[in-house]
Design an enzyme around this catalytic site. Structure first.
Site, short mmCIF file in Angstrom:
data_model
loop_
_atom_site.label_atom_id
_atom_site.label_comp_id
_atom_site.label_asym_id
_atom_site.label_seq_id
_atom_site.Cartn_x
_atom_site.Cartn_y
_atom_site.Cartn_z
N GLU A 169 -31.64 -2.52 -50.84
CA GLU A 169 -30.38 -3.35 -50.71
C GLU A 169 -29.34 -2.50 -50.02
O GLU A 169 -28.42 -3.19 -49.15
CB GLU A 169 -29.92 -3.96 -51.95
CG GLU A 169 -30.56 -4.90 -52.55
CD GLU A 169 -30.14 -5.69 -53.84
OE1 GLU A 169 -28.86 -5.40 -54.23
OE2 GLU A 169 -30.87 -6.62 -54.51
N ASP A 204 6.02 -26.21 -33.17
CA ASP A 204 7.49 -26.54 -33.10
C ASP A 204 7.56 -25.70 -31.46
O ASP A 204 7.08 -24.69 -31.09
CB ASP A 204 8.17 -25.87 -34.07
CG ASP A 204 9.59 -26.60 -33.94
OD1 ASP A 204 9.93 -27.40 -33.17
OD2 ASP A 204 10.60 -25.87 -34.57
N ASP A 250 10.65 -30.05 -41.09
CA ASP A 250 9.24 -29.56 -40.91
C ASP A 250 8.25 -29.44 -42.16
O ASP A 250 7.20 -29.36 -42.46
CB ASP A 250 9.12 -28.25 -40.18
CG ASP A 250 9.64 -28.12 -38.90
OD1 ASP A 250 9.35 -29.33 -38.26
OD2 ASP A 250 10.40 -27.25 -38.43
N ASP A 277 10.27 -24.60 -38.79
CA ASP A 277 11.46 -23.50 -39.49
C ASP A 277 12.35 -24.46 -40.19
O ASP A 277 13.05 -23.70 -41.10
CB ASP A 277 11.70 -22.86 -38.32
CG ASP A 277 12.44 -23.73 -37.25
OD1 ASP A 277 12.33 -24.99 -37.22
OD2 ASP A 277 13.12 -23.10 -36.38
#
Length: 1059
Positions: A965, A374, A740, A736
Site C-alpha cells: 500500500e 457583481d 446579494d 457584497d
C-alpha cells in the site's frame, strides 16, 4: 397581529412612489405639521405590529445532530463501528486481552463520526447568522413628529405606517418611507448595499409615473437600512418590519436556505456509499455461502437432504470471516482524510486571499460552470478615479487632452501621462483650482487601503489635483517634502493633500451653493489672494455649456463660445461616455455683479444665496474651462482572469444594480464581449430579461460567452441563479450588499467581499474574498479542481487498497486456508497505516493544464469504468501477494534463494494447508517449535500450528499489505502520468508520510505489548527482503495500466477539451 385579507389587498394597491405628496398624506390620513396622535399610533400598531424583522425559528440542536448522521457513508461507518466493537471484544476474549486498548479502533471510528457531527452542527448554526446580521442593519432610533411635537430618540421598532420622520445627514433610515419635503437643496442617500449602485443616489419629492419600476428608479423613496449621505428631509413611513425591502430580503434568505442542495462531492460520496453497501453485502453473503460445506455436512449413507449435521461453532467462525471482509472493504479513514484534504485546501486558498467558511465549498469551486459576478468592487476597484480630461486648446475648435494613470485614491498611484507641472497653462491652473476648492471630500488610509470621505467623485478630483502639482517648482518640492514628513509622523491613517491645501489657502472659500437636481451643478464663491471674488462651478457638462457664454483657451485668454464649440465638446463627451466614463464640466465666473463685495453671511445679498431659485441666475454667463472623465475602473488582473475562465469552460455572467451603459462599457473593456455587436444580444436589464418567455430565458442563458444583466434587484438575482441550477449548472455567485444575500445563499457557492462586503452578505456566503478581487475567484477555482483531483487520488488509493484486503480475505476463504489477517489488523491498516499517505496525497501539485480542461459535470461518476478496472487489477494483485506470502511461508523452504526455514518451522503441502481443519485426524503430524522474534513458539496441540503457529505467516502477510500500500500510494500521485513524469519527490509530504507509516508498522512489530495485541512478531532482514519482492511489482503493474490508459483515452480527452 395577523392582518386581514382586506388590509393586505389595500396595501398591495398602495404604491406611494406613484402618488404626489398631497395624495400620500391623504392616503395615510396624516398632517405633515402634526404627525400622528398617540391614539392613532396605538390603533395602527394593532393593525401593523412592530417595526422589526421576524425571528425565524431555527432547527433544534438535537435535530441538527441527527441530520449529520443522515449520510450513507456515515451509516456504513456506524455499522462498521458496531461490528468492530463486537469483533475486538471476541478477539480480546480469545487472546486474553480485554483491556481498554483493544477497543481503540472502534472508538476511533466513533470519534471520527462525532467530530464530523460537531463540524456539521457548527456550520448549520453559522448559516442562520445571516439573518441576525440583517437585523443589525436596522436603525435603533428616529426623530419622529407626533401630536405636533418632535420625539428626538424614539425607538425605531415603535414606528407605524403614517409616522412623520425627519432624516438628517448621517442618519440610518428606520423604515421604507416616502419623501414629502426637502429641508436642504439636495438629498443624497447611500443605498449601494441594497441596490448595488456604485454612487450615492439623489432623492427628490417628485412622484414616479411608472408603477412597475426598479428600486433604483424610486427616487422619492428611502429604504430601511440605507444611509443619508448629505441633506435633510421629512418623510412618511410607508412600510415597516417584514414589509420593508430589507424584510423581503430576509424572507428570500430564509427561503433560499430551505432550498440548499447537496454539494457535488456529497452526492458522489452518497452514490459511492450506496454502491459500496450493495457490493459489501453481496460479497459477505457470497463468502459465507461458499463455505457452507464447512459447517453443514450430510451423511454419505443417507441421500436425504434433511439428514445433515450443523456446526454452530464453524458457522459462527465463517460469519466472523465474512464480517472481517466487510470491515476490510469499508474505508474507515475516508471521512477523516476528506476533511483533512478540504482543510488543507482552505489553508491554500487563504494564502490566495480566499477565505472558505464551509469545507465542502472548496471542492464545489472545482466543478463551477458559471460565475455570476457583481460589477462594482469585484470586477472594478470600487474607487472612482479620473481616467482622462481635456481643456480647450489654442482656439475654440481645438482641444488638449490628457490621460491619467492610477485606479485608487492613493495620490502616488500613477501619474498624468506626458505631464509637466512646470508648464501648467492658465487654463489647467483654473481647472485644478475648481477641482480642489469646489469639493467637500477627503482621503484617508486604513489597513493600507486608501478610502474616500464624502463623495467618491469629489475624492477622485482631489487626487487628480495632487497629481497635477503646482506651477512653482520650489513650492511644489516643499509640499512634497511636507507630505513625506506628515506620512511618517502621523502614520498611514492621515493623508495630507498638500496641493489641494495650497489652492484652498490661495482662494478662501466664503459661500457654497449646494448641488441641485434641477440645475445639476454645485458652486462655491471664493476670495482670491488679490481680494477679488470668483465663482467656481462643476456639474453636468450639458448644463455647464448651456450656462456658459465664454470659453477659456490654453493661454488663459477668454473668447465667446459658439455652437460649433458646444457640439465639439459634446461629441468628445459622448466618446468618453461610451467608454464608461462619468463626465463633469468645469467653469468659473469673475463678474459676480451684486455679490462682487460678498465677504460674510451678513452681506445684503445673503438672502439671494439662501433662496435656491436664484442659483441658476447666479451660475449664468460662465466661462467654460474643460471636462474631466471619471470612472470606477476595472481591476488590472480581471482581463487575464476572464481569459482563464474562457479557457477553463467557465461562463461569466455579470449581474449589477448599475445602469446598462456603464455595465456594458466595463464588460467590453475586460474582454467579456469580443466585439460591439455581441453586446446587443448579451446585455439586458433584469426587468427586460424577466419579461421574456421561459424558453427564451433558457436560450439566452445557454448561449456561449458572457452575459450582463443591469439594474438588477435581489429577486432577479435569485431567479437567474435558480434558472441556471435548473439547467444543471453549478453556480458561484458573488456579491457584497444586502441585496446579494438571498442569491448568495441560494447559489451552489456564495462568494462575498471581505473589504466592501456587508456582514449580511458575509454570513450568507460560503467563501469570502479578502481582496474583493475577481481573479481570486479564478485562482480558487483552479485550486478547487486540484483539490478534487487530489481527493480522487486518495480515494483511488484507499479503495484499491481495500479491494486488495477484500480479495485477500475472499481468497483465503475460497482456498480454505487459515485467515491471514484478523479484523484488528485490518482496522489498524485502514485507520492508521493508510492515513498518512492518503492525507499526503492532498499535497499533490496541480496539473499544469488544469485550467485548460472543461469543468466536470454534475453527473460525472467519481469512479470511471477504466479506473474501476484498474482498482480490480491492482486489488487482485494486493490480495494475491498478501495470501501468496502466507502460503509461501507454510509450503516452501526458500524464495529466490532466500531461506525461509531458518526459524525452524515445519513445512506442509498446499493440500494439507487447505484441509487444516482436519489436522486432528492426521497421523504422524507433529510440527516443530520455531523461533519468532525473541520467542519460541510451542504447540500443546499439533493443530495449533495453524492458529497459534500462523503468527509469523500472518506477520508476513500484514507486512506485505502495508508495504504494497505504500508503493501503491506512489501510483496515486497522478491518475494518468507515470512516475517518470511525476516523480515521487514532487510531493515530499508523501515520502514523509510513507516513512511515518512504515515507522508505525515497525513499532507494533517490535514493541512486545503492541505485538501481542495485534498477534504479530518481529521480522529479520531476509524476511523483509521477501516482503519487498512481493510488494514492488504493484508499481510496474500500475505503470503498465497507465500506459494503456493513456493510449486508449487520449483521443477521448482531446475530443472533450475546450478549444
Amino acid at each position: 397581529m395577523v392582518r386581514s385579507l382586506v388590509h393586505i389587498m389595500e396595501e398591495k394597491l398602495l404604491m406611494e412612489w406613484t402618488l404626489s405628496v398631497e395624495e400620500c398624506l391623504k392616503e395615510h390620513n396624516v398632517k405633515l405639521e402634526k404627525g400622528l396622535s398617540v391614539y392613532e399610533v396605538d390603533r395602527r400598531r394593532e393593525r401593523y405590529g412592530w417595526n422589526e424583522l421576524r425571528k425565524e425559528k431555527g432547527k433544534p440542536t438535537w435535530r441538527l445532530v441527527l441530520e449529520q448522521f443522515d449520510d450513507v457513508l456515515v451509516k456504513i461507518l456506524l455499522v462498521a463501528a458496531f461490528i468492530s466493537f463486537t469483533l475486538v471484544y471476541l478477539q480480546g476474549i480469545e487472546s486474553g486481552y480485554t483491556g481498554f486498548e483493544v477497543y481503540v479502533e472502534p472508538l476511533i471510528i466513533i470519534l471520527i463520526l462525532m467530530l464530523n457531527a460537531v463540524v456539521g452542527v457548527w456550520q448549520e448554526s453559522n448559516a442562520e447568522k445571516a439573518l441576525e446580521a440583517l437585523k443589525e442593519m436596522q436603525c435603533e432610533h428616529a426623530k419622529v413628529l407626533r401630536g405636533g411635537f418632535f420625539v428626538q430618540d424614539l425607538p425605531a421598532r415603535e414606528l407605524v405606517p403614517g409616522d412623520v420622520v425627519e432624516l438628517r445627514t448621517g442618519d440610518k433610515v428606520p423604515a421604507d418611507m416616502r419623501i414629502v419635503a426637502l429641508k436642504t437643496s439636495s438629498l443624497r442617500v447611500e443605498q449601494s448595499s441594497l441596490t448595488g449602485e456604485s454612487m450615492p443616489v439623489i432623492k427628490s419629492t417628485n412622484p414616479v409615473l411608472m408603477a412597475d419600476c426598479e428600486l433604483q428608479a424610486k427616487e422619492c423613496m428611502v429604504f430601511s437600512g440605507t444611509t443619508v449621505v448629505n441633506g435633510s428631509c421629512m418623510c412618511i413611513v410607508c412600510s415597516i418590519g417584514m414589509d420593508t425591502e430589507i424584510g423581503k430580503i430576509q424572507t428570500q434568505i430564509h427561503e433560499a436556505s430551505m432550498e440548499e442542495h447537496d454539494t457535488p462531492l456529497k452526492k458522489k460520496l452518497d452514490e459511492f456509499g450506496g454502491t459500496l453497501t450493495s457490493v459489501i453485502g453481496m460479497i459477505c453473503l457470497l463468502v459465507w455461502a461458499i463455505n457452507y460445506r464447512n459447517f453443514i455436512t450430510w451423511d454419505a449413507s443417507d441421500s436425504s437432504i434433511w439428514n445433515y449435521h450443523f456446526s454452530l461453532e464453524k458457522c459462527t467462525y465463517y460469519f466472523k470471516v465474512s464480517v472481517a471482509l466487510a470491515v476490510a472493504a469499508i474505508p474507515e479513514g475516508l471521512p477523516t482524510v476528506i476533511t483533512t484534504c478540504l482543510a488543507l485546501g482552505t489553508r491554500k486558498m487563504a494564502h490566495k486571499k480566499a477565505i472558505v467558511r464551509e469545507l465542502p465549498s472548496v471542492e464545489t469551486l472545482g466543478c463551477t460552470t458559471v460565475i455570476c459576478s457583481d460589477k462594482t468592487g469585484t470586477l472594478t476597484t470600487n474607487q472612482m478615479s479620473v481616467n482622462e480630461f481635456f481643456i480647450l486648446g489654442g482656439s475654440s475648435s481645438t482641444f488638449q487632452a490628457f490621460r491619467v494613470e492610477g485606479s485608487t485614491y492613493n495620490p502616488k498611484d500613477g501619474c498624468i501621462v506626458g505631464w509637466s507641472f512646470k508648464k501648467m497653462d492658465p487654463n489647467l491652473q483654473i481647472l485644478a483650482q475648481i477641482c480642489a476648492i469646489c469639493n467637500d471630500a477627503g482621503v484617508y488610509c486604513k489597513d493600507f487601503l486608501f478610502r474616500a470621505t464624502g463623495l467618491p467623485t469629489e475624492a477622485a478630483l482631489k487626487v487628480l489635483v495632487e497629481k497635477m502639482g503646482i506651477p512653482d517648482a520650489k513650492t511644489n518640492n516643499r509640499i512634497r517634502e511636507s507630505q513625506f514628513v506628515a506620512e511618517y509622523s502621523t502614520g498611514h491613517s492621515s493623508v495630507k493633500l498638500g496641493v489641494c491645501d495650497w489652492w484652498r489657502k490661495r482662494s478662501k472659500r466664503i459661500a457654497t451653493l449646494e448641488f441641485d437636481q434641477v440645475r445639476k451643478s454645485m458652486s462655491v464663491i471664493v476670495r482670491e489672494s488679490t481680494g477679488a471674488p470668483r465663482l467656481l462651478v462643476k456639474g453636468a457638462v450639458e448644463c455647464m455649456l448651456e450656462r456658459s457664454t465664454m470659453v477659456q483657451l490654453l493661454d488663459g485668454s477668454v473668447v465667446p463660445i459658439d455652437e460649433q464649440c458646444r457640439q465639439s465638446v459634446l461629441l468628445r463627451v459622448h466618446e468618453m461616455s461610451s467608454k464608461g466614463l462619468r463626465c463633469l464640466g468645469f467653469a468659473y465666473k469673475d463678474d459676480l455683479e451684486v455679490l462682487l463685495d460678498y465677504l460674510t453671511d451678513r452681506h445684503s445679498s445673503q438672502t439671494k444665496l439662501i433662496d435656491l431659485t436664484n442659483s441658476c441666475e447666479i451660475e449664468r454667463n460662465l466661462i467654460f474651462v474643460g471636462v474631466v472623465g471619471l470612472r470606477d475602473p476595472p481591476r488590472d488582473e480581471v482581463y487575464k482572469a476572464i481569459e482563464d475562465c474562457e479557457g477553463a469552460g467557465v461562463k461569466v455572467i455579470v449581474i449589477t444594480g448599475d445602469n446598462k451603459s456603464t455595465a456594458e462599457a466595463i464588460c467590453q473593456e475586460i474582454g467579456l464581449f469580443p466585439d460591439v455587436k455581441s453586446v446587443q444580444c448579451c446585455s439586458f436589464t433584469s426587468k427586460e430579461f424577466m419579461n421574456l418567455q421561459p424558453s427564451q430565458k433558457i436560450e439566452i442563458l445557454s448561449k456561449p460567452g458572457g452575459l450582463v444583466f443591469s439594474r438588477a434587484e435581489p429577486k432577479h438575482k435569485q431567479d437567474i441563479v435558480r434558472l441556471l441550477q435548473e439547467m444543471g449548472e453549478i453556480v458561484a455567485m458573488t456579491g457584497d450588499g444586502v441585496n446579494d444575500a438571498p442569491a448568495l445563499k441560494l447559489a451552489d457557492i456564495g462568494i462575498s467581499m471581505g473589504v466592501t462586503g456587508t456582514e449580511v452578505a458575509k454570513e450568507a456566503s460560503d467563501m469570502i474574498l479578502a481582496d474583493d478581487n475577481f481573479s481570486t475567484i479564478v485562482a480558487a477555482i483552479a485550486e478547487g479542481r486540484a483539490i478534487y483531483n487530489n481527493m480522487k487520488s486518495f480515494i483511488r488509493y484507499m479503495i484499491s487498497s481495500n479491494i486488495g484486503e477484500v480479495f485477500s480475505i475472499f481468497l483465503t476463504s475460497a482456498l480454505g486456508i487459515p485467515e491471514c489477517l484478523n479484523p484488528v489488523q485490518l482496522l489498524w491498516v485502514n485507520l492508521v497505516t493508510d492515513g498518512p499517505p492518503a492525507t499526503a496525497l492532498g499535497f499533490n501539485p496541480a496539473d499544469v493544464d488544469i485550467m485548460q480542461r472543461p469543468p466536470r459535470k454534475r453527473d460525472d461518476s467519481l469512479i470511471s469504468i477504466w479506473v474501476l478496472f484498474r482498482y480490480i487489477v491492482i486489488g487482485s494483485y494486493v490480495g494475491l501477494a498478501t495470501v501468496g506470502i502466507f502460503i509461501l511461508w507454510y509450503t516452501h523452504p526458500s524464495f529466490v534463494g532466500i531461506d525461509l526455514t531458518a526459524d525452524g518451522h515445519t513445512l506442509v503441502s498446499l493440500a494439507e494447508l487447505r484441509s487444516w481443519h482436519e489436522c486432528h485426524s492426521w497421523t504422524d503430524f507433529s510440527p516443530d517449535p520455531f523461533l519468532a522474534g525473541n520467542e519460541v513458539i510451542f504447540f500443546a496441540d499439533p493443530c495449533e500450528y495453524f492458529t497459534v503457529g500462523k503468527v509469523k505467516a500472518m506477520t508476513l502477510s500484514l507486512s506485505v499489505l502495508v508495504a504494497i500500500e505504500m508503493f501503491n500510494s506512489l501510483n496515486a500521485l497522478s491518475e494518468e502520468n507515470s512516475l517518470i513524469r511525476m516523480p515521487p519527490w514532487r510531493n515530499p509530504w508523501l515520502l514523509a508520510a510513507i516513512v511515518v507509516s512504515l515507522t508505525l508498522h515497525n513499532i507494533i512489530l517490535c514493541v512486545p505489548f503492541m505485538a501481542r495485541v495485534f498477534g504479530i512478531v518481529p521480522l529479520d532482514l531476509n524476511e523483509w527482503f521477501v516482503v519487498i519482492l512481493f510488494s514492488l511489482p504493484v508499481v510496474f503493474i500500475d505503470e503498465a495500466l497507465k500506459f494503456v490508459g493513456r493510449r486508449i483515452w487520449v483521443g477521448y480527452n482531446k475530443d472533450n477539451k475546450i478549444d
